[in-house]
Write an enzyme that holds these catalytic residues in place. Sequence first.
Site, PDB file in Angstrom:
ATOM      1  N   SER A 176      -8.448  -4.391   1.892  1.00 51.22           N
ATOM      2  CA  SER A 176      -7.463  -3.690   1.068  1.00 51.22           C
ATOM      3  C   SER A 176      -6.496  -4.621   0.353  1.00 51.22           C
ATOM      4  O   SER A 176      -5.987  -4.283  -0.709  1.00 51.22           O
ATOM      5  CB  SER A 176      -6.685  -2.694   1.924  1.00 51.22           C
ATOM      6  OG  SER A 176      -6.078  -3.341   3.013  1.00 51.22           O
ATOM      7  N   HIS A 204     -11.524   1.686   0.068  1.00 51.10           N
ATOM      8  CA  HIS A 204     -11.477   1.136  -1.286  1.00 51.10           C
ATOM      9  C   HIS A 204     -12.848   0.981  -1.936  1.00 51.10           C
ATOM     10  O   HIS A 204     -12.941   0.486  -3.061  1.00 51.10           O
ATOM     11  CB  HIS A 204     -10.754  -0.222  -1.274  1.00 51.10           C
ATOM     12  CG  HIS A 204      -9.359  -0.106  -0.766  1.00 51.10           C
ATOM     13  ND1 HIS A 204      -8.305   0.289  -1.558  1.00 51.10           N
ATOM     14  CD2 HIS A 204      -8.850  -0.283   0.471  1.00 51.10           C
ATOM     15  CE1 HIS A 204      -7.203   0.330  -0.831  1.00 51.10           C
ATOM     16  NE2 HIS A 204      -7.510  -0.020   0.402  1.00 51.10           N
ATOM     17  N   LYS A 236      -7.413   7.816  -2.492  1.00 47.55           N
ATOM     18  CA  LYS A 236      -7.537   6.661  -3.390  1.00 47.55           C
ATOM     19  C   LYS A 236      -8.417   7.051  -4.579  1.00 47.55           C
ATOM     20  O   LYS A 236      -7.968   7.791  -5.433  1.00 47.55           O
ATOM     21  CB  LYS A 236      -8.010   5.458  -2.575  1.00 47.55           C
ATOM     22  CG  LYS A 236      -6.834   4.996  -1.715  1.00 47.55           C
ATOM     23  CD  LYS A 236      -7.116   4.054  -0.608  1.00 47.55           C
ATOM     24  CE  LYS A 236      -5.797   3.734   0.107  1.00 47.55           C
ATOM     25  NZ  LYS A 236      -5.957   3.299   1.486  1.00 47.55           N
TER      26      LYS A 236
HETATM   27  C1  LIG Z   1      -5.178   3.389   2.705  1.00 49.77           C
HETATM   28  C2  LIG Z   1      -6.039   2.914   3.825  1.00 49.77           C
HETATM   29  C3  LIG Z   1      -6.126   3.632   5.022  1.00 49.77           C
HETATM   30  C4  LIG Z   1      -5.245   4.795   5.322  1.00 49.77           C
HETATM   31  O1  LIG Z   1      -5.608   5.926   4.609  1.00 49.77           O
HETATM   32  P1  LIG Z   1      -4.502   7.060   4.364  1.00 49.77           P
HETATM   33  O2  LIG Z   1      -5.292   8.254   4.008  1.00 49.77           O
HETATM   34  O3  LIG Z   1      -3.641   6.556   3.275  1.00 49.77           O
HETATM   35  O4  LIG Z   1      -3.754   7.215   5.657  1.00 49.77           O
HETATM   36  C5  LIG Z   1      -7.021   3.201   5.974  1.00 49.77           C
HETATM   37  N1  LIG Z   1      -7.778   2.105   5.779  1.00 49.77           N
HETATM   38  C6  LIG Z   1      -7.688   1.371   4.650  1.00 49.77           C
HETATM   39  C7  LIG Z   1      -8.549   0.164   4.494  1.00 49.77           C
HETATM   40  C8  LIG Z   1      -6.801   1.750   3.651  1.00 49.77           C
HETATM   41  O5  LIG Z   1      -6.684   1.002   2.565  1.00 49.77           O
END
Ligand SMILES: *Cc1c(COP(=O)(O)O)cnc(C)c1O
Length: 387
Positions: A176, A204, A236
């Site tokens: 990330s 991602h 995302k």
């Molecule tokens: C954003 C993210 C999460 C958390 O997801 P949310 O739905 O925002 O709680 C988990 N793992 C990774 C790699 C992320 O980038």
Amino acid sequence: MKSLQQELDRRRAEHLYRRRRVLGSPQGPLLQVDGVALLSFCSNDYLGLANHPDVIRAMQQGAQHYGAGSGSAHLVSGHSAAHHALEEELASFTGRSRALLYSTGYMANQGVITALLSRGDTIFQDRLNHASLIDGGLLSRAHLKRYPHNDMPALARLLEAHAGGEALVAVDGVFSMDGDLAPLSDMAALCSDHDAWLMVDDAHGLGVLGQGGRGSVDHFGLGQAEVPILMGTLGKAFGTFGAFVAGSEALIETLIQQSRSYIYTTALPPAVAEATRVSLRLVEKASDRREQLQQLIGRFRAGAEQLGLLLMDSETAIQPILAGSAERAVNWSRSLEEKGFLVTAIRPPTVPEGSARLRVTLSASHTLEQVDRLLEALGQLDQGDRA
Ligand SMILES: *Cc1c(COP(=O)(O)O)cnc(C)c1O
């Protein structure tokens, strides 16, 4: 009792203080931030679906039909037809037997790991894994074995030394804060050799990589047999909110029975599930958006390299520029903001000490011209401030 204020002051002095910005607009390249218009390069809305009219309409219609809230947990009376349909569609999209919705990705990671592991088991994690995987491991009370970033010989040694108890290897499909990929084919082979579960968090990768946006696992041609536990987030590239876990019938039933962050929480609003069903259909058809994103990534990397900026080894929409010190990252971010750009500085403990960075993220909704403007502004950063 320690002084909270002293600790806050120390953070500020070390350039680690975090503050929130107040948005007055939908997500998109142009944001109203604290009342000022800024060109944003830091959202995870990679395909530009968070403000898509079809998704918004689906959420409105979902609210008309189901109301505003789900009213209850999934196992009580909160599991709507909208949730159920979305789960079936996500299972089919990911090529898995079943999928299960969670309220957030953070909770999904915690819920899976704590349901599968307990004291005496072992979890293996890349040093750069997302905090939610790390926290899930800690909460499970399993032994934690961390290996240097993407270091497969090190992971192999740890797996060989493992004796007794369950073994689970958890990893970000796309890291990330760095934007590079985990070597999933090698990891799948190691896990199969050592009778370990492989769990991929594809927050991602989904929507962006692979055939039809099926993510990093699909990018490597891996299915449920090689990657038995797939976690994806919906906030995302999907542009809405929530998360899911996909895998075998037995995995999903185990989670329904035992996953505490699934059981003891209110279900997502059904309207969010309805919106996500539409965004899932858009994701599958979004090859033009994915192509646009690739073009923007190429343009950005070529331009940044010409400027002599320190890029990382990433081919994805996450394009960090290494600053080193937190102070420098903050200064860069501040001077970009003065020029009308929003690019947040990422500092420890989110990233390792000494590797503070600007985390530039690109979205299909950016134009090439906007990327050029960002490059121009990056080129004007104080020479003394450049890496
Ligand atoms: C954003 C993210 C999460 C958390 O997801 P949310 O739905 O925002 O709680 C988990 N793992 C990774 C790699 C992320 O980038």
